[in-house]
Scaffold this motif. Structure first.
Motif, short mmCIF file in Angstrom:
data_model
loop_
_atom_site.label_atom_id
_atom_site.label_comp_id
_atom_site.label_asym_id
_atom_site.label_seq_id
_atom_site.Cartn_x
_atom_site.Cartn_y
_atom_site.Cartn_z
N GLU A 1 0.84 -1.22 0.00
CA GLU A 1 0.00 0.00 0.00
C GLU A 1 0.86 1.26 0.00
OE1 GLU A 1 -4.01 -1.19 2.48
OE2 GLU A 1 -2.25 -0.66 3.61
N LEU A 2 1.89 1.26 0.84
CA LEU A 2 2.74 2.45 0.94
C LEU A 2 3.50 2.69 -0.37
CD1 LEU A 2 4.11 1.94 4.56
CD2 LEU A 2 2.61 3.79 3.80
N GLN A 3 3.96 1.59 -0.99
CA GLN A 3 4.69 1.75 -2.26
C GLN A 3 3.77 2.28 -3.35
OE1 GLN A 3 6.22 -2.22 -2.48
NE2 GLN A 3 8.26 -1.62 -1.82
N TYR A 4 2.50 1.84 -3.29
CA TYR A 4 1.52 2.33 -4.27
C TYR A 4 1.25 3.83 -4.03
CZ TYR A 4 -3.01 3.17 -6.47
OH TYR A 4 -4.02 3.70 -7.23
N MET A 5 1.16 4.20 -2.75
CA MET A 5 0.76 5.58 -2.43
C MET A 5 1.86 6.60 -2.65
SD MET A 5 -1.41 5.13 0.95
CE MET A 5 -3.09 4.55 0.85
N LEU A 6 3.08 6.18 -2.47
CA LEU A 6 4.19 7.14 -2.50
C LEU A 6 4.12 8.12 -3.67
CD1 LEU A 6 6.51 7.77 -0.65
CD2 LEU A 6 7.92 6.13 -1.86
N PRO A 7 4.01 7.65 -4.92
CA PRO A 7 3.98 8.63 -6.02
C PRO A 7 2.61 9.30 -6.19
CG PRO A 7 3.88 6.39 -6.89
CD PRO A 7 4.01 6.27 -5.40
N ARG A 8 1.60 8.85 -5.41
CA ARG A 8 0.23 9.33 -5.64
C ARG A 8 -0.28 10.20 -4.50
NH1 ARG A 8 0.96 4.42 -7.68
NH2 ARG A 8 0.13 3.96 -9.75
N LEU A 9 0.61 10.69 -3.66
CA LEU A 9 0.17 11.40 -2.45
C LEU A 9 -0.79 12.54 -2.72
CD1 LEU A 9 3.42 11.52 -0.31
CD2 LEU A 9 1.36 10.21 0.11
N ILE A 10 -0.48 13.36 -3.73
CA ILE A 10 -1.29 14.57 -3.96
C ILE A 10 -2.71 14.20 -4.35
CG2 ILE A 10 -1.50 16.70 -5.28
CD1 ILE A 10 1.67 16.43 -5.60
N GLY A 11 -2.83 13.34 -5.39
CA GLY A 11 -4.16 12.95 -5.86
C GLY A 11 -4.97 12.29 -4.76
N LEU A 12 -4.32 11.42 -4.00
CA LEU A 12 -5.06 10.70 -2.96
C LEU A 12 -5.48 11.62 -1.83
CD1 LEU A 12 -3.04 7.39 -2.95
CD2 LEU A 12 -5.48 7.55 -3.31
N ARG A 13 -4.66 12.62 -1.53
CA ARG A 13 -5.02 13.53 -0.43
C ARG A 13 -6.28 14.31 -0.79
NH1 ARG A 13 -0.35 16.09 0.48
NH2 ARG A 13 0.28 14.78 2.18
N GLU A 14 -6.35 14.73 -2.08
CA GLU A 14 -7.56 15.45 -2.51
C GLU A 14 -8.78 14.53 -2.42
OE1 GLU A 14 -6.63 16.77 -6.43
OE2 GLU A 14 -5.17 18.24 -5.73
N SER A 15 -8.56 13.28 -2.82
CA SER A 15 -9.66 12.31 -2.81
C SER A 15 -10.17 12.11 -1.39
CB SER A 15 -9.15 10.99 -3.37
OG SER A 15 -10.13 10.02 -3.29
N LEU A 16 -9.26 12.08 -0.43
CA LEU A 16 -9.68 11.86 0.95
C LEU A 16 -10.47 13.04 1.48
CD1 LEU A 16 -6.48 10.22 2.34
CD2 LEU A 16 -8.74 9.22 2.36
N GLY A 17 -10.06 14.22 1.05
CA GLY A 17 -10.79 15.41 1.49
C GLY A 17 -12.22 15.37 1.00
N ARG A 18 -12.42 14.78 -0.18
CA ARG A 18 -13.76 14.75 -0.77
C ARG A 18 -14.68 13.77 -0.06
NH1 ARG A 18 -12.01 14.36 -5.69
NH2 ARG A 18 -11.82 16.58 -5.85
N GLN A 19 -14.13 12.61 0.32
CA GLN A 19 -14.99 11.64 0.99
C GLN A 19 -14.12 10.69 1.79
OE1 GLN A 19 -16.88 8.85 -1.60
NE2 GLN A 19 -17.52 7.58 0.09
N SER A 20 -14.17 10.82 3.12
CA SER A 20 -13.30 9.94 3.91
C SER A 20 -13.99 8.60 4.09
CB SER A 20 -13.04 10.58 5.27
OG SER A 20 -14.26 10.70 5.95
N GLY A 21 -13.20 7.62 4.45
CA GLY A 21 -13.74 6.28 4.66
C GLY A 21 -14.05 5.60 3.35
N GLY A 22 -14.48 4.35 3.44
CA GLY A 22 -14.87 3.65 2.23
C GLY A 22 -13.72 3.03 1.50
#
Length: 419
Positions: free
Chosen positions: A124-145
């Motif tokens: 999971e961490l290796q997947y997230m590393l290059p995607r931090l910005i996009g994923l952070r925005e996504s979390l702001g939009r809808q947490s959980g799930g």
């Protein structure tokens, strides 16, 4: 939490023969994450759109589909790049996830042992590393799930900067190495004891765990060492090893590993390499196939490709065509490398074991020995570790007609009289 409704999206590159099955599998993966798939959008193309994965016209179609079905997630059938995630979220104004994060989520949900949990968290961490910005925005939009439901992959992780995530990966890898080295010691011990290892491999949900249980129930009916067998994707993530002792005192180890799937994320193959190495160390593979699946030949090809990536394509294979009772047709005749079985109904198990036995016990010899009375310990040793065909008592010892390991014969031939 808001109900999760999704539209699945796929690009059929150059008319892939298994595209429809791949999209159906994506729906099954979503269902395994408790996401309701309410629509699908596909596009034929010779290459994916670099910025948005799909073309501009399809983006508009997807927006309309999301609105029409009141869906809040778009699930893409391939791994998206960081910029594709950002651009799609900006255009669609909804959560965007890809096939990889779905599989990671299922693995995170099902991981029971510390080793499996570590492997998933590293992936999971290796997947997230290059995607931090996009994923952070996504979390702001809808947490959980889905995509964020694991404690290991929630907002806390994303607030760490890259350096701290890299440090975390290093620390987790160290902990994992300790667990892995423990298992390597066990493997070396098995090797030393010369116990053959048979690995169960196959597509996810082909029935590997049911097969292991059927073998245990057939040869060890009083044992309670059943493994979890469920009709769902990735029910097994940890490696189970069971010793199977046959009536003639021959025994082998049976290992059950994680099932394979189309486009298994490379992060996961990397993280689960230590688990999958069990496969590469086998003396024989039993490739369990869901024979009731009309696409079973494609699933065999996916499994064979994964075995090749793991460097296990040189190991001899016996095919167990499982769930044969569900095909509704006559029970087929067994072929040289194919045995038709029903793990659930325990049909064909003896035939399968006969094939396994032919392949892995080729270092046994039949002989007659006269064991002097003072070497009585050898009689109990051979009773325990060989197949005694007849016993008679002579003046100067006990005469045994037996089948035993060549190594045992060589080891003890100086203590007995060879006949």
């Amino acid at each position: 939490m808001m109900e999760q409704k999704a539209i699945t999206v796929g690009v059929n590159l150059n008319n892939q023969p298994d595209f429809n099955e791949s999209m159906e599998e994506l729906r099954n993966l979503a269902a395994a994450c408790d996401v309701l798939v309410v629509g699908e959008l596909t596009q034929k193309a010779s290459r994916v759109n670099v910025s948005h994965y799909i073309g501009t016209g399809k983006i508009e179609e997807l927006k309309a589909l999301l609105a029409q079905h009141e869906a809040n997630i778009a699930i893409f059938n391939d791994e998206l790049s960081p910029s594709q995630i950002r651009n799609l979220e900006s255009s669609l104004q909804c959560k965007v996830i890809d096939r990889t994060i779905l599989i990671l989520d299922i693995f995170a949900e099902r991981a029971r042992t510390r080793e499996a949990q570590l492997q998933v968290e590293i992936a999971e961490l290796q997947y997230m590393l290059p995607r931090l910005i996009g994923l952070r925005e996504s979390l702001g939009r809808q947490s959980g799930g889905v995509g964020t439901k694991n404690k290991g992959a929630g907002e806390k992780k994303l607030e760490l900067d890259r350096r701290r995530i890299e440090e975390k990966i290093t620390a987790l890898n160290k902990e994992l190495e300790t667990l892995v080295s423990g298992r390597q010691i066990q493997r070396k011990q098995r090797h030393k004891n010369k116990i053959p290892v048979v690995g169960l491999v196959g597509y996810t949900n082909a029935g590997k765990s049911s097969m292991m249980n059927a073998l245990m129930e057939t040869y060890h009916p009083t044992s309670h060492k059943q493994v979890l067998a469920k009709d769902m994707l990735f029910a097994t993530l940890e490696t189970s090893v069971r010793s199977i002792r046959l009536p003639d005192n021959k025994s082998f180890l049976l290992t059950d590993t994680v099932g394979f799937v189309r486009n298994l994320p490379h992060h996961l193959i990397k993280a689960f390499r230590s688990t999958l190495e069990e496969v590469a160390e086998s003396d024989l593979l039993v490739h369990v196939v869901d024979y009731s699946n009309p696409e079973y030949e494609q699933l065999i090809a996916v499994t064979n490709q994964t075995l090749k990536e793991l460097g296990a394509d040189h190991i001899p294979v016996v095919y167990a065509y499982n769930k044969a009772e569900l095909t509704g047709s006559e029970w087929p005749e067994n072929e040289q490398d194919i045995v038709y079985v029903s793990a659930r109904q325990k049909i064909g198990i003896d035939e399968l074991v006969a094939r396994i036995r032919d392949r892995i016990f080729d270092d046994y010899i039949q002989c007659e020995l006269l064991i002097p009375f003072e070497q009585g310990r050898l009689i109990s040793y051979f009773n325990e570790n060989a197949h005694i065909m007849s016993t008679s008592y002579e003046e100067n010892g006990t005469k045994l007609s037996l089948e035993c390991k060549r190594a045992d014969y060589e080891k003890y031939k100086h203590d007995v009289i060879l006949l």
